[in-house]
Design a protein around this motif. Structure first.
Motif, mmCIF file in Angstrom:
data_model
loop_
_atom_site.group_PDB
_atom_site.id
_atom_site.type_symbol
_atom_site.label_atom_id
_atom_site.label_comp_id
_atom_site.label_asym_id
_atom_site.label_seq_id
_atom_site.Cartn_x
_atom_site.Cartn_y
_atom_site.Cartn_z
ATOM 1 N N TRP A 129 0.823 -1.214 0.000
ATOM 2 C CA TRP A 129 0.000 0.000 0.000
ATOM 3 C C TRP A 129 0.849 1.252 0.000
ATOM 4 N N SER A 130 0.320 2.292 -0.617
ATOM 5 C CA SER A 130 0.940 3.611 -0.606
ATOM 6 C C SER A 130 -0.162 4.650 -0.453
ATOM 7 N N PHE A 131 0.191 5.819 0.052
ATOM 8 C CA PHE A 131 -0.822 6.817 0.410
ATOM 9 C C PHE A 131 -0.728 8.067 -0.459
ATOM 10 N N SER A 132 -1.853 8.736 -0.554
ATOM 11 C CA SER A 132 -1.971 10.008 -1.264
ATOM 12 C C SER A 132 -2.839 10.909 -0.397
ATOM 13 N N LEU A 133 -3.229 12.061 -0.923
ATOM 14 C CA LEU A 133 -4.138 12.933 -0.167
ATOM 15 C C LEU A 133 -5.595 12.739 -0.566
ATOM 16 N N THR A 134 -5.826 12.205 -1.766
ATOM 17 C CA THR A 134 -7.187 11.946 -2.224
ATOM 18 C C THR A 134 -7.180 10.680 -3.064
ATOM 19 N N ALA A 135 -8.367 10.113 -3.247
ATOM 20 C CA ALA A 135 -8.489 8.965 -4.144
ATOM 21 C C ALA A 135 -8.239 9.380 -5.585
ATOM 22 N N THR A 136 -8.561 10.632 -5.932
ATOM 23 C CA THR A 136 -8.243 11.118 -7.275
ATOM 24 C C THR A 136 -6.751 10.990 -7.539
ATOM 25 N N ASP A 137 -5.926 11.440 -6.595
ATOM 26 C CA ASP A 137 -4.476 11.324 -6.746
ATOM 27 C C ASP A 137 -4.046 9.857 -6.859
ATOM 28 N N THR A 151 -7.338 11.977 2.894
ATOM 29 C CA THR A 151 -6.388 10.908 2.630
ATOM 30 C C THR A 151 -6.879 10.062 1.480
ATOM 31 N N GLY A 152 -5.974 9.344 0.876
ATOM 32 C CA GLY A 152 -6.284 8.358 -0.144
ATOM 33 C C GLY A 152 -5.226 7.284 -0.090
ATOM 34 N N ALA A 153 -5.494 6.164 -0.744
ATOM 35 C CA ALA A 153 -4.532 5.073 -0.726
ATOM 36 C C ALA A 153 -4.740 4.196 -1.954
ATOM 37 N N TYR A 154 -3.672 3.548 -2.382
ATOM 38 C CA TYR A 154 -3.811 2.527 -3.409
ATOM 39 C C TYR A 154 -3.019 1.301 -2.976
ATOM 40 N N GLY A 155 -3.594 0.151 -3.243
ATOM 41 C CA GLY A 155 -2.964 -1.111 -2.881
ATOM 42 C C GLY A 155 -2.660 -1.924 -4.117
ATOM 43 N N LEU A 156 -1.509 -2.601 -4.113
ATOM 44 C CA LEU A 156 -1.045 -3.377 -5.247
ATOM 45 C C LEU A 156 -0.919 -4.839 -4.851
ATOM 46 N N SER A 157 -1.182 -5.723 -5.806
ATOM 47 C CA SER A 157 -0.862 -7.122 -5.569
ATOM 48 C C SER A 157 0.658 -7.253 -5.433
#
Length: 465
Positions: A142-150, A303-309
């Protein structure tokens, strides 16, 4: 191409438009008379673009927005002293409820006791949040951003870099924030086209994207068959054009087609997190390559986040030609800041728990059943869909099966009237649509209050009182 006919929106034919106009005028007059301070604040805001902090706040049936004074749990008070039962909850940004004590305590500790709100340094809380998101959404890194848009923007760049392909496929009338590539729809001729109202597109959106109707596997296959698609980026249910749910087998078909055509699958759970603790990814057993989420997991802190396999993350890190350090911080120096991370941990650990979701979903089911009963009682061919803790009614029956149908079934005049009628009687829905969201503080009594006012609005619309 999937049929885009409006599903029996003739329910609107029962509405006398002259009566609707008169009732709306009456409600607007009452709204304005009861809120002199909000009106003055809006009229005096000459230094704000559109007189509001963000232009979407101009979605205002009453002529000006209600100005916030206080908020707690599922209650909001405006500067004129009116209290509202809040079913909008920041359009999921406050799905945990406003200022939940556990989130407030974490914020206070970070601000007052620990300090360092933005340092470009990691905190130990970040690993806890990453592990919890991995448990819930089945993505390993996982990594973080400030929004889901980002987060969506960075996910798109990653999949293009790793696949060597340029195109991204979206659902018509999807919601992925202000991502340029996502503002694409299926046009009347069945071909992809720019979404109406798209502002300042850097290039023609069809250069970067294709659109397919939701619940249309043949249409999705046509979009993929060109062989140039890096990824399909979807909400697993449409949420910003009503709640359009998947037909049986649709999501499994999407995954099968992406694998068949060697495209990656990105699931945006920003709104569909309402489906449960692991969103629709877990509730529907989806197998994405990337998951994006935002808003709700911060308890109100951006906050926002994206997760990778693990496989995708390892492929990315193995590419020494990609600058994943200096060019990898999409979202800026504030992304993953200690305050946001502390709020995420508190929200996930103490607020939006399995038990909380069980209560929220039960309350939403009660809401849905009550609204459905009113449609039956008054023989209105309207409908309501539920996605976990979230429900939304639409002026069509059956409920639309794709975004274009849902867009065609909209009725702005009727929607404005209902929003005004409800807000004048202490009930607040999401300004953009007829969506009601439950938080841990929402009760069945709150739902009963909505239903009583909603029933009264229906009776007036139909000339029954």
């Amino acid at each position: 191409m999937t049929d885009t006919a409006i599903p029996t929106a003739a329910g609107l034919a029962r509405i006398d438009r002259d009566r609707l106009a008169a009732l709306t005028a009456r409600e607007q007059e009452a709204f304005i008379a009861a809120r002199p301070r909000s009106k003055a604040a809006y009229e005096g805001a000459g230094h704000l673009f559109g007189r509001v902090p963000m232009t979407w706040m101009n979605k205002k049936a009453g002529g000006f927005p209600v100005y916030l004074a206080t908020a707690s749990g599922n209650r909001v008070t405006d500067i004129d002293g009116h209290e509202y039962i809040d079913f909008a909850l920041g359009d999921t940004g406050a799905m945990a409820g406003h200022s939940h004590p556990a989130v407030v305590a974490a914020i206070e500790k970070r601000v007052r006791d620990l300090g360092g709100l933005t340092t470009m340094l990691p905190t130990e809380d970040a690993e806890w949040v990453g592990a919890e998101l991995a448990r819930r959404f089945k993505m390993d890194r996982w990594s973080f951003s400030l929004t889901a848009t980002d987060a969506n923007r960075w996910a798109i760049r990653l999949v293009r870099a790793l696949t060597g392909k340029s195109k991204i496929v979206f659902h018509s009338y999807c919601y992925h924030g202000s991502v340029d590539e996502s503002l694409v729809v299926v046009g009347p001729d069945g071909e992809s086209a720019s979404r109406p109202g798209n502002v300042g597109a850097p290039v023609d959106v069809t250069e970067t994207s294709r659109a397919a109707e939701y619940n249309d596997l043949p249409g999705l296959e046509r979009a993929l068959a060109h062989g140039d698609v890096a990824a399909v980026l979807i909400e697993p249910a449409l949420t910003n054009i009503g709640i359009v749910l998947p037909e049986p087998g649709y999501l499994e078909g999407v995954r099968a087609l992406t694998r068949q055509y060697d495209a990656l699958l990105i699931i945006d759970e920003t709104h569909t997190f309402s489906a449960g603790p692991g969103g629709m990814t877990t509730a529907y057993d989806i197998e994405p390559d990337i998951v994006v989420i935002g808003k709700a997991i911060g308890g109100g802190i951006p906050t926002g986040a994206y997760g990778l396999s693990a496989e995708f993350a390892d492929r990315a890190l193995a590419r020494d030609d990609l600058d994943l350090v200096d060019m990898g911080g999409v979202g800026g120096t504030l992304a993953g800041n200690p305050l946001s991370v502390a709020a995420m941990r508190a929200t996930l650990e103490h607020v939006l728990t399995d038990e909380a979701f069980a209560h929220m979903i039960d309350t939403a089911t009660y809401f849905t059943q009550g609204v459905d009963a009113l449609f039956d009682e008054y023989a209105l061919p309207w409908s309501i869909n539920q996605l976990g803790a979230r429900a939304e009614y639409r002026f069509a029956r059956p409920y639309p099966l794709n975004g274009t149908q849902a867009a065609l079934a909209a009725d702005g005049e009727l929607e404005d009237f209902l929003h005004l009628y409800l807000v004048n009687r202490g009930i607040m829905l999401t300004p953009f649509h007829n969506m009601a969201l439950m938080c841990p503080a929402t009760t069945r009594s709150d739902v009963d209050a909505h239903h009583a006012v909603f029933a009264q609005a229906i009776r007036e619309l139909l000339g029954l009182e």
